[in-house]
Write a protein that holds these residues in place. Sequence first.
Motif, PDB file in Angstrom:
ATOM      1  N   ASP A 171      -1.669 -10.088  13.942  1.00 35.81           N
ATOM      2  CA  ASP A 171      -2.915 -10.349  14.657  1.00 35.81           C
ATOM      3  C   ASP A 171      -3.697  -8.874  14.706  1.00 35.81           C
ATOM      4  OD1 ASP A 171      -3.952 -10.419  18.022  1.00 35.81           O
ATOM      5  OD2 ASP A 171      -4.164 -12.158  16.669  1.00 35.81           O
ATOM      6  N   ARG A 172      -3.327  -7.784  14.877  1.00 37.08           N
ATOM      7  CA  ARG A 172      -3.866  -6.545  14.882  1.00 37.08           C
ATOM      8  C   ARG A 172      -4.420  -6.615  13.404  1.00 37.08           C
ATOM      9  NH1 ARG A 172      -0.881  -1.413  16.390  1.00 37.08           N
ATOM     10  NH2 ARG A 172      -3.214  -0.790  16.329  1.00 37.08           N
ATOM     11  N   ALA A 173      -4.043  -6.934  12.485  1.00 40.54           N
ATOM     12  CA  ALA A 173      -4.355  -6.737  11.294  1.00 40.54           C
ATOM     13  C   ALA A 173      -5.361  -7.529  10.776  1.00 40.54           C
ATOM     14  CB  ALA A 173      -3.191  -6.846  10.171  1.00 40.54           C
ATOM     15  N   ARG A 174      -5.382  -8.678  11.287  1.00 38.94           N
ATOM     16  CA  ARG A 174      -6.628  -9.592  11.209  1.00 38.94           C
ATOM     17  C   ARG A 174      -7.671  -9.122  11.831  1.00 38.94           C
ATOM     18  NH1 ARG A 174      -4.946 -15.468  13.181  1.00 38.94           N
ATOM     19  NH2 ARG A 174      -4.679 -14.438  15.132  1.00 38.94           N
ATOM     20  N   ALA A 175      -7.620  -8.558  12.894  1.00 39.24           N
ATOM     21  CA  ALA A 175      -8.699  -8.223  13.743  1.00 39.24           C
ATOM     22  C   ALA A 175      -9.463  -6.946  13.007  1.00 39.24           C
ATOM     23  CB  ALA A 175      -8.394  -7.815  15.088  1.00 39.24           C
ATOM     24  N   LEU A 176      -8.386  -5.963  12.475  1.00 36.42           N
ATOM     25  CA  LEU A 176      -8.871  -5.100  11.816  1.00 36.42           C
ATOM     26  C   LEU A 176      -9.821  -5.422  10.576  1.00 36.42           C
ATOM     27  CD1 LEU A 176      -6.306  -2.324  12.323  1.00 36.42           C
ATOM     28  CD2 LEU A 176      -8.230  -2.275  13.267  1.00 36.42           C
ATOM     29  N   LEU A 236      -5.557 -11.277   3.405  1.00 33.66           N
ATOM     30  CA  LEU A 236      -5.367 -10.382   4.321  1.00 33.66           C
ATOM     31  C   LEU A 236      -3.821  -9.666   4.163  1.00 33.66           C
ATOM     32  CD1 LEU A 236      -5.948  -9.471   7.200  1.00 33.66           C
ATOM     33  CD2 LEU A 236      -4.338 -10.903   8.235  1.00 33.66           C
ATOM     34  N   LEU A 237      -3.103 -10.257   3.426  1.00 39.70           N
ATOM     35  CA  LEU A 237      -1.828  -9.639   2.930  1.00 39.70           C
ATOM     36  C   LEU A 237      -1.986  -8.607   1.605  1.00 39.70           C
ATOM     37  CD1 LEU A 237       0.639 -12.321   3.860  1.00 39.70           C
ATOM     38  CD2 LEU A 237       0.178 -10.434   5.070  1.00 39.70           C
ATOM     39  N   GLY A 238      -3.156  -8.768   1.064  1.00 43.31           N
ATOM     40  CA  GLY A 238      -3.641  -8.083  -0.172  1.00 43.31           C
ATOM     41  C   GLY A 238      -2.916  -8.879  -1.356  1.00 43.31           C
ATOM     42  N   LEU A 239      -2.887 -10.124  -1.492  1.00 40.40           N
ATOM     43  CA  LEU A 239      -2.289 -11.114  -2.614  1.00 40.40           C
ATOM     44  C   LEU A 239      -3.306 -11.742  -3.199  1.00 40.40           C
ATOM     45  CD1 LEU A 239       0.806 -12.864  -0.634  1.00 40.40           C
ATOM     46  CD2 LEU A 239       0.757 -10.530  -2.095  1.00 40.40           C
ATOM     47  N   SER A 240      -4.364 -11.520  -2.819  1.00 47.03           N
ATOM     48  CA  SER A 240      -5.557 -12.388  -3.463  1.00 47.03           C
ATOM     49  C   SER A 240      -6.828 -11.718  -3.022  1.00 47.03           C
ATOM     50  CB  SER A 240      -5.578 -14.010  -3.348  1.00 47.03           C
ATOM     51  OG  SER A 240      -5.872 -14.326  -2.008  1.00 47.03           O
ATOM     52  N   MET A 300      10.766   0.986  14.334  1.00 46.66           N
ATOM     53  CA  MET A 300       9.956  -0.191  13.677  1.00 46.66           C
ATOM     54  C   MET A 300       8.558  -0.307  14.443  1.00 46.66           C
ATOM     55  SD  MET A 300      13.313  -2.773  13.680  1.00 46.66           S
ATOM     56  CE  MET A 300      12.210  -4.147  13.847  1.00 46.66           C
ATOM     57  N   ALA A 301       8.669   0.101  15.703  1.00 47.35           N
ATOM     58  CA  ALA A 301       7.397   0.131  16.530  1.00 47.35           C
ATOM     59  C   ALA A 301       6.227   1.270  16.120  1.00 47.35           C
ATOM     60  CB  ALA A 301       7.629   0.420  17.835  1.00 47.35           C
ATOM     61  N   ALA A 302       6.961   2.533  15.673  1.00 44.48           N
ATOM     62  CA  ALA A 302       6.065   3.473  15.066  1.00 44.48           C
ATOM     63  C   ALA A 302       5.381   2.944  13.924  1.00 44.48           C
ATOM     64  CB  ALA A 302       6.758   4.616  14.905  1.00 44.48           C
ATOM     65  N   TYR A 303       6.228   2.222  12.986  1.00 39.96           N
ATOM     66  CA  TYR A 303       5.760   1.716  11.658  1.00 39.96           C
ATOM     67  C   TYR A 303       4.670   0.752  11.961  1.00 39.96           C
ATOM     68  CZ  TYR A 303       6.313   1.331   6.502  1.00 39.96           C
ATOM     69  OH  TYR A 303       6.177   1.424   5.399  1.00 39.96           O
ATOM     70  N   ALA A 304       4.934  -0.303  12.883  1.00 33.58           N
ATOM     71  CA  ALA A 304       3.708  -1.258  13.220  1.00 33.58           C
ATOM     72  C   ALA A 304       2.497  -0.553  13.648  1.00 33.58           C
ATOM     73  CB  ALA A 304       4.328  -2.172  14.319  1.00 33.58           C
ATOM     74  N   MET A 305       2.401   0.574  14.500  1.00 33.65           N
ATOM     75  CA  MET A 305       1.397   1.077  14.752  1.00 33.65           C
ATOM     76  C   MET A 305       0.666   2.067  13.592  1.00 33.65           C
ATOM     77  SD  MET A 305       2.592   2.989  18.360  1.00 33.65           S
ATOM     78  CE  MET A 305       1.099   3.809  18.386  1.00 33.65           C
ATOM     79  N   ALA A 306       1.562   2.644  12.822  1.00 31.10           N
ATOM     80  CA  ALA A 306       0.727   3.445  11.733  1.00 31.10           C
ATOM     81  C   ALA A 306       0.211   2.643  10.354  1.00 31.10           C
ATOM     82  CB  ALA A 306       1.974   4.532  11.149  1.00 31.10           C
ATOM     83  N   MET A 307       1.077   1.575  10.143  1.00 31.15           N
ATOM     84  CA  MET A 307       0.748   0.796   8.930  1.00 31.15           C
ATOM     85  C   MET A 307       0.195  -0.614   9.117  1.00 31.15           C
ATOM     86  SD  MET A 307       1.299   2.737   6.388  1.00 31.15           S
ATOM     87  CE  MET A 307       1.458   1.252   4.886  1.00 31.15           C
ATOM     88  N   VAL A 308      -0.528  -0.858  10.625  1.00 35.05           N
ATOM     89  CA  VAL A 308      -1.024  -2.059  10.764  1.00 35.05           C
ATOM     90  C   VAL A 308      -2.022  -2.323   9.900  1.00 35.05           C
ATOM     91  CG1 VAL A 308      -2.704  -1.050  12.508  1.00 35.05           C
ATOM     92  CG2 VAL A 308      -1.693  -3.368  12.858  1.00 35.05           C
TER      93      VAL A 308
END
Length: 783
Positions: A201-206, A18-22, A147-155
């Motif tokens: 949590d949002r990244a996992r759902a996406l 999920l984090l792009g490490l494997s 920080m909130a905007a970054y969380a929305m844009a780069m989730v």
Amino acid sequence: MTTFSASPLVHQPPLPALLGLSDGDDPDLWGRIRAAQLLAARHSALLLLTANLTAAALVVMLLNACVPMPWLASWGVAIGAVAVATAVRRLRSPDRAGGYADLGAMHAPVAESAALALAWGAVPVLFGPYLHVTTALAMHIVVAVLMAAYAMAMVSVPLATLTFIGATALSAAITLFITGHAAAAIVDLLFATLMCLSTFDRARALAMLHAVGVTLAERDGTIGLLLRDFDETSPDWLWQTDASRRIVAPSARFAAACGVDRDQLAERPLLEVLAGTGWDSGQVAPVLRELATRLRNREAIRDLNLPVVVAGEQRWWRIAASPRRDADGHFGGFRGVASDVTEERASAEKIARLARFDTLTGLPNRLSVNEALAEAVANAERERTRCALMMIDLDRFKAVNDTLGHPVGDRLLGKVSERLATLLAEREIVGRLGGDEFAVVVRDASDPLRVERLARAIIEALSRPYEVDQHTLYIGASVGVATSPRDGRSAETLIRSADLALYRSKDQGGGVFHAYEPQLHAQAEERRVLEMALRQALANDELSLDYQPVVDATSGALRGFEALLRWHHPGFGQIPPSKFIPIAEEARLIAPIGEWVVRTACAEAAAWPDNVRVAVNVSPEQLHNPQFVTVVAEALAESGLSARRLELEVTESVFLREGTGATRVLGDILALGVGLSLDDFGTGYSSLGYLSSTRFSSIKIDRSFVQTAAAGRVEAIAIIRAVVAMADSLDMTTTAEGVETEAELRLVQELGCRSIQGYYFGRPLPVVEARALAMRHLQTHAA
């Protein structure tokens, strides 16, 4: 929690993947998920850039009063540079829609987030000692919003988001601890923790949604290919290549489409098969080179049309394909589908031709002519030469349609187009604009005399007789010429100029050509201004009627008046009827104006003596409208004027459009008891059939015959004598127009004309003077 069905991720996606490490358990699946994640980040690049620049601007405004400007400016430039570089790099990244991304592609977003976090983390470290409590609080709010905007844009790229939020919040918290604000530091860390948990949590759902989408798309593709393979009636066929782009396992349908055996296709390069004989020489279609580029870059192919020669025949194939990868993500070649779209392409080309060529004559249509003219104007401008446009309108063509029918007219247009084509040189194009209008684009008009000769040759060729369906037809042509750049530097301007020149040629009677002159535009502008003013003339009470006396040829007694329309504009003054009547007819204003004339004349004549008539000129456009009978009936009823005292004057041109029912309208008017007068007899077509089909009460002899007869021309005298004799035999009255001298009066009296109209007895009078003259006639008659 939603789970992945039919994918290796049954319950939860692995954290490293999920984090792009494997690559997790399914490298191909996660390669596609990463591509979707990076695509979402690419779409949010401008949003993130805006958020960074806005937040930076707010911080500069907050700290401007308490932080040295060189430091603040340096920090602002650094933030802007990092934010812009990040946005540019993301926008220039490949569009990975439906594609594949390896693990290395995830490094750049994380590095960019770290650089942004470092720049924003420097704010509390560098500027903290200079801040007041209020300023510090405002700055922390700005950073929190960022920080909130970054969380929305780069989730979609959680590791990048966590890096930015964590590093920024940690820097702020350390600074707060050092300066003795431990509670605020703890609040910052708690806020950042909540943001990170929400992001994760949002990244996992996406990611799970992306995985489901990839699985469904792969299923749909597989099912679609299988359906095509098993559908025996389908024209499509499957094909696949290995990593070296060589054909593997060719299907029987693929071999049949190529016109060879399956054994001859196996292991051959796909591009060689498609290129055919052009493979060795390198003479291949550009679209084949595009296909080669996509195969080399391992890109998906969607609906690519390319020419293929099969058994010596040109065919067109449509190809679609996707790259194949194994479980380890290694490229294994392409799998795709192809279909023969030759007939479909031929139909499309036919439709395109129909859109650009006239179906009746086969000549280019208006669209093609406009494009050719635009190209010619551009070339002339670039090469400093001249081009020209000829607008051609056929004379008397409408009479052919009206008398012999449209099929004969269509065949005549075909012969006209054939004659035009034989007159043109290689660099000239002729097209049909519609109806009986044609145009010629002369790409090289450097010799004005040659353009003039061509215009005269067109008129001469089109004026020769035609043989169509055992009919010998005579028409003519009028031509308007405009030359670039003198008469216009754009296609639109040149068309307008040529059209104005053509209008001048038609106005001169046709059968001639006229080159554009600047005054034509001035005249057209004058017509436009007059038309706009004429539309308001009735409402503004600018129209009036003058009345010219009509007297008895023997006694000189008043018989009636002819109502003549006048227009006095407050700005333009008195405008002659010869100027505004044609404008009213072209602009379709003649109907309301004509109705006003009939009603006004009837209302005025009702107050005259009972034996004085009023004559009103009627336009052909009015008689082609069946409602005109109702207008006349209402005018008589409202005014109380007897129908026998009203006479409508018509010209012979009204009968040239018989299909519109003018004869029926005249018959209905006669049924009301209204008289009809044939005006300007002898100057038009002068068909005796008009006199036999319609019961005219009088015939008006045009003033041109009166003047020439008074000058001693025996032909004019003979014509007037014949008209009078014919009118007497048909029990019609003859009125001689334009009698201005005593010699003309004696002549028309000797020739037997019953009524006379002209300046000798009176000019057109205003309504007050006409009323007074009628009253004097009444008194004289009574005495």
